[in-house]
Design a protein around this motif. Structure first.
Motif, mmCIF file in Angstrom:
data_model
loop_
_atom_site.group_PDB
_atom_site.id
_atom_site.type_symbol
_atom_site.label_atom_id
_atom_site.label_comp_id
_atom_site.label_asym_id
_atom_site.label_seq_id
_atom_site.Cartn_x
_atom_site.Cartn_y
_atom_site.Cartn_z
ATOM 1 N N VAL A 28 0.837 -1.207 0.000
ATOM 2 C CA VAL A 28 0.000 0.000 0.000
ATOM 3 C C VAL A 28 0.872 1.258 0.000
ATOM 4 O O VAL A 28 0.652 2.178 -0.800
ATOM 5 C CB VAL A 28 -0.949 0.012 1.220
ATOM 6 C CG1 VAL A 28 -1.687 1.348 1.311
ATOM 7 C CG2 VAL A 28 -1.949 -1.129 1.118
ATOM 8 N N LYS A 32 1.241 3.981 -2.988
ATOM 9 C CA LYS A 32 0.847 5.366 -2.689
ATOM 10 C C LYS A 32 1.984 6.328 -3.041
ATOM 11 O O LYS A 32 1.742 7.411 -3.604
ATOM 12 C CB LYS A 32 0.486 5.501 -1.207
ATOM 13 C CG LYS A 32 -0.014 6.889 -0.809
ATOM 14 C CD LYS A 32 -1.310 7.251 -1.518
ATOM 15 C CE LYS A 32 -1.855 8.591 -1.044
ATOM 16 N NZ LYS A 32 -3.078 8.983 -1.784
ATOM 17 N N ASN A 104 -8.349 -0.092 -7.801
ATOM 18 C CA ASN A 104 -7.633 -0.001 -6.531
ATOM 19 C C ASN A 104 -6.557 1.086 -6.595
ATOM 20 O O ASN A 104 -6.415 1.891 -5.674
ATOM 21 C CB ASN A 104 -7.003 -1.351 -6.206
ATOM 22 C CG ASN A 104 -6.225 -1.327 -4.904
ATOM 23 O OD1 ASN A 104 -6.781 -1.253 -3.825
ATOM 24 N ND2 ASN A 104 -4.898 -1.359 -5.006
ATOM 25 N N LEU A 108 -6.409 4.587 -4.491
ATOM 26 C CA LEU A 108 -5.247 4.936 -3.674
ATOM 27 C C LEU A 108 -4.629 6.260 -4.115
ATOM 28 O O LEU A 108 -4.053 6.979 -3.294
ATOM 29 C CB LEU A 108 -4.206 3.812 -3.747
ATOM 30 C CG LEU A 108 -3.043 3.838 -2.757
ATOM 31 C CD1 LEU A 108 -3.555 3.888 -1.327
ATOM 32 C CD2 LEU A 108 -2.159 2.621 -2.956
ATOM 33 N N VAL A 113 -4.091 7.318 2.656
ATOM 34 C CA VAL A 113 -3.938 5.941 3.149
ATOM 35 C C VAL A 113 -4.781 5.733 4.409
ATOM 36 O O VAL A 113 -5.285 4.639 4.657
ATOM 37 C CB VAL A 113 -2.452 5.623 3.427
ATOM 38 C CG1 VAL A 113 -2.298 4.223 4.005
ATOM 39 C CG2 VAL A 113 -1.636 5.741 2.142
ATOM 40 N N TYR A 116 -8.091 4.801 3.189
ATOM 41 C CA TYR A 116 -8.054 3.747 2.168
ATOM 42 C C TYR A 116 -8.875 2.516 2.561
ATOM 43 O O TYR A 116 -9.632 1.984 1.751
ATOM 44 C CB TYR A 116 -6.590 3.359 1.918
ATOM 45 C CG TYR A 116 -6.375 2.251 0.918
ATOM 46 C CD1 TYR A 116 -6.719 2.414 -0.416
ATOM 47 C CD2 TYR A 116 -5.789 1.054 1.318
ATOM 48 C CE1 TYR A 116 -6.493 1.404 -1.333
ATOM 49 C CE2 TYR A 116 -5.559 0.041 0.408
ATOM 50 C CZ TYR A 116 -5.916 0.220 -0.916
ATOM 51 O OH TYR A 116 -5.698 -0.788 -1.815
ATOM 52 N N SER A 275 -5.363 -3.840 9.029
ATOM 53 C CA SER A 275 -5.947 -2.610 8.479
ATOM 54 C C SER A 275 -6.018 -1.516 9.541
ATOM 55 O O SER A 275 -5.784 -0.338 9.254
ATOM 56 C CB SER A 275 -7.344 -2.897 7.928
ATOM 57 O OG SER A 275 -7.281 -3.828 6.865
ATOM 58 N N GLN A 278 -2.507 -0.328 10.006
ATOM 59 C CA GLN A 278 -2.124 0.418 8.808
ATOM 60 C C GLN A 278 -2.677 1.846 8.845
ATOM 61 O O GLN A 278 -1.979 2.801 8.497
ATOM 62 C CB GLN A 278 -2.643 -0.316 7.572
ATOM 63 C CG GLN A 278 -2.396 0.390 6.248
ATOM 64 C CD GLN A 278 -2.922 -0.432 5.097
ATOM 65 O OE1 GLN A 278 -2.384 -1.481 4.757
ATOM 66 N NE2 GLN A 278 -4.006 0.024 4.489
#
Length: 328
Positions: A28, A32, A104, A108, A113, A116, A275, A278
């Motif tokens: 990710v 990004k 996706n 992004l 993020v 996201y 998640s 994150q």
């Protein structure tokens, strides 16, 4: 002092879960950076998706060749990607795969993020809807309530993102499309896997190879951006692109590995916890401080997703427990 078998198993589980978290989060953050970094200034999400598919296809092809030269050392399932029957069965899935990774990347690109996960949180809801439409599978009231919580958390998150001034309608729409295509892809993959002898690595190889070819005409839409991009052959850019491709391929492997060493339930809970971590990491990394209600919306989405996983797992256990006992 030697570790006993149980201790070794827990050590294995720990390292697999850590590997899943690191690779997933790294994927990710790398994407990004590629999509929004001022230093790179590249506005070509489909090109990035194509390059990463190409890298994945090259790795799989290399592994396939090495497995024939060193069969005792390298293990990779064999198969002909240009067999007409294989193309017929896998190509429709590849089109979904292209839609999934493209939307996706666009999601992004336009959203932070931190948002996201919430922006793509409707996957479970679409999975329930598509399972009913395509497979005729009904869902219990308990699971529907969990889905309702996810939907409420999603709209609350959108509202809070809008209040914070960082809301992107385009990014959110792409997030919803990404959720839909991921749910559709997850359902269709169950139908296609038997056509490649249930070999996930082989399906990944074919998917990335076909996607690398099908993406080429789509790159015409980004021709202007690619012509104006001056850092195409800089080492930093190529390094990030290759890392992104390796991560994109690796995440499929570690996902399956995590399911194998734990269980589907533990995998989903691990994904939910990942998640959450994150999102917190992104808020510190990008110095984005959010309101209490914003964090509450994330908690509702995470809680609804985790509750759905637990409820669904219990329902499956009840459904198949009599069958297991009858064979004992």
């Amino acid at each position: 002092m030697k570790l006993d078998t149980l201790s070794l198993k827990y050590v294995q589980i720990f390292f697999v879960v850590v590997a899943y978290w690191i690779i997933s989060i790294l994927t990710v953050f790398v994407n990004k950076t590629l999509l929004t970094s001022d230093k790179l200034d590249m506005d070509a999400p489909m090109f990035i998706a194509w390059f990463q598919c190409f890298v994945s296809a090259i790795i799989c092809f290399t592994m396939s060749r090495l497995s024939k030269v060193f069969p005792n050392t390298v293990h990779f399932p064999g198969g002909n990607p240009f067999n007409s029957t294989t193309i017929k069965h896998v190509l429709p899935l590849t089109i979904l795969y292209i839609l999934m990774i493209s939307t996706n990347n666009y999601c992004l690109k336009f959203v932070d993020v931190t948002f996201y996960y919430v922006g793509r949180s409707l996957t479970t809801v679409f999975n329930v809807i598509l399972s009913y439409i395509i497979l005729g599978q009904t869902t219990s009231i308990s699971c529907l309530l969990c889905c309702f919580a996810v939907v409420c958390g999603f709209f609350l998150g959108v509202d809070q993102e809008n209040l914070s001034g960082s809301f992107s309608l385009v990014g959110t729409i792409f997030g919803v499309l990404s959720s839909f295509s991921l749910a559709f892809y997850s359902i269709q993959i169950k139908k296609v896997l038997p056509e490649v002898s249930n070999q996930i690595w082989l399906l990944s190889y074919f998917n990335n190879l076909y996607a690398s070819i099908l993406f080429i005409p789509l790159l015409a839409f980004e021709a202007k951006e690619l012509n104006n991009f001056s850092r195409m052959f800089e080492l930093n850019f190529l390094f990030l692109m290759i890392i992104g491709g390796i991560c994109g391929l690796s995440i499929g492997y570690v996902t399956v590995l995590q399911v194998q060493v734990t269980s589907p339930l533990t995998h989903n809970i691990s994904g939910t916890a990942k998640s959450c971590f994150q999102t917190i990491l992104a808020s510190f990394w990008y110095n984005q401080w959010k309101s209490t209600m914003w964090w509450f919306s994330n908690a509702v989405v995470l809680g609804g997703s985790a509750a759905y996983t637990i409820v669904k797992n219990r329902e499956m256990e009840k459904k198949y427990r009599p069958v297991v006992y009858s064979r004992c």
